[in-house]
Design an enzyme around this catalytic site. Sequence first.
Site, short mmCIF file in Angstrom:
data_model
loop_
_atom_site.label_atom_id
_atom_site.label_comp_id
_atom_site.label_asym_id
_atom_site.label_seq_id
_atom_site.Cartn_x
_atom_site.Cartn_y
_atom_site.Cartn_z
N ARG A 119 2.20 8.67 -6.76
CA ARG A 119 1.67 9.91 -7.35
C ARG A 119 1.85 10.06 -8.86
NH1 ARG A 119 -1.60 10.41 -3.20
NH2 ARG A 119 -0.65 11.23 -1.29
N HIS A 173 1.64 5.14 -2.30
CA HIS A 173 1.20 6.12 -3.30
C HIS A 173 2.44 6.80 -3.86
CE1 HIS A 173 -3.02 5.93 -1.79
NE2 HIS A 173 -2.41 5.68 -0.65
N GLY A 213 -2.67 12.42 4.93
CA GLY A 213 -1.62 11.48 4.54
C GLY A 213 -0.25 11.83 5.06
N HIS A 216 -5.35 -0.47 6.13
CA HIS A 216 -5.14 0.45 7.27
C HIS A 216 -6.23 0.42 8.35
CE1 HIS A 216 -7.75 2.79 4.65
NE2 HIS A 216 -6.77 3.25 3.90
N HIS A 240 3.03 14.39 0.19
CA HIS A 240 2.36 15.67 -0.11
C HIS A 240 3.39 16.78 -0.08
CE1 HIS A 240 -1.78 14.29 -0.17
NE2 HIS A 240 -1.60 13.66 0.96
N ASP A 288 1.08 2.73 3.73
CA ASP A 288 0.20 3.79 3.20
C ASP A 288 1.02 5.07 2.96
OD1 ASP A 288 -2.01 5.10 2.23
OD2 ASP A 288 -3.02 5.31 4.16
N HIS A 341 0.83 -1.21 0.00
CA HIS A 341 0.00 0.00 0.00
C HIS A 341 0.86 1.26 0.00
CE1 HIS A 341 -4.00 1.79 1.65
NE2 HIS A 341 -3.33 2.71 0.98
N ASP A 365 -8.92 3.27 -3.78
CA ASP A 365 -8.36 3.81 -2.54
C ASP A 365 -8.48 5.32 -2.47
OD1 ASP A 365 -6.74 3.05 -0.08
OD2 ASP A 365 -5.56 4.69 -0.91
#
Length: 435
Positions: free
Chosen positions: A71, A69, A330, A238, A315, A311, A67, A158
């Site tokens: 982007r 990200h 996040g 999660h 950002h 997860d 899991h 998600d």
Amino acid sequence: MSVKKLNSRVVLQNGTLLDPLSGETFSGDILIENGKIAQIGKILFDGEIEKIDCSGKVITHGFCDLHVHFREPGREDKETLETGTLAALAGGFTRVCVMPNTNPPLDSPEAINFITKKSENLPVYIHPIGAITKNQGGDDITEMGLMKKEGAVAFSDDGLPVQDGSMMRIALEYSNLVELPIINHAEDECLRSNGLMNDGVVSSQLGLDGNLDLAESVMIHRDLELASYTNARLHIPHVSSSKSLDHIRKVKLVNHKVTAEVTPHHLYFNEEALRDFNTNLKVAPPIRTESDRLNLIKAVKDGTIDCIATDHAPHTIEDKETTFDLASFGMIGLESCFGAVSKVLIRDNGMSLLDVVRLLTVRPRAIMGFEKDLFKIGAEVELTVIDPNFEYVFKKENIKSRSVNSPYIGEKMFGKINYTISKNKVYKDIGAINK
């Protein structure tokens, strides 16, 4: 941080080998030839060979994260596939699964192909998770069969929960045809409302809108019932609350196709940590009570929780350095993962290193159907070398992600990654090795 190509012959010597598949721990060496495991045990060296001294270190399987990200495509200012792999290597991960909520989403065979092709030459194995519905809109099912052919390993919307129960049922039925798991972000949007943190005393004292634990547990209960009805594979991401654990524990007694993950941050922090309005602790689902945190640890120890997943959610500074209500949800988590879970589970709660490594290796690999025997002669090398007793303070310079939104900066960690070896590349944490 250093990443370079492996020499044709390399030996990891004088280490403690920990095999999470067999459960065995023994002293010895590992010979790597042309990127593959050639020999394990006491090795007599001949000819030209590179030696990596692992004295006092543990050599084990490369970690696997279900899991993350990264982007890309769409928000490369936050993370790219390339910068994400650097973060993964720093955390000991040789294999990751990227979520589909990119811009545009990974909702077509072409989008899945983009990820698989672009990541071919990167030093970490990257597996795309396809969207359940087109544009993650919750209305039209995606072409799961064609997406699987291009490399999709699971399906999820998600970040945007599948709210319509009938659509979730259809998704689970389709997933049976392609024999891949469904992963649904477990939050009832109506119950969640505008919640910014866990609903309770702390949220009231801080004047922040609360997110009920029921928002998660109600959705998980629905998905568990639908998974049992369709006999489909459901992976729950999660998990954050005691109520959710109660539902999962009950269903897993009779349904062995259900699996669940927990993040390091839900094991490490409780809602009290938000009192200074640290936006890096604004996550979905939220950090909950100390009672929830302790029950999550208990669920890890008793097997209700199958694995740990970060997860990892990068950002920009602009997304996070603002008021709590406007900040994005996040945090990043790849680089800090092992140090955080080792501190919580091993040092503070008495778990063995073997059991913690299993949560990061064979268990997530089993969920996704990846190869589990990484010490097998002839296997492509995926190894992580750790110093399980190394104590340090996590700092900004430990972050290799393009984004730095970590709540662990300044936290004391227990256990450090020294080397990660994957796809014929070796990552070396110079700072940790030289101390």
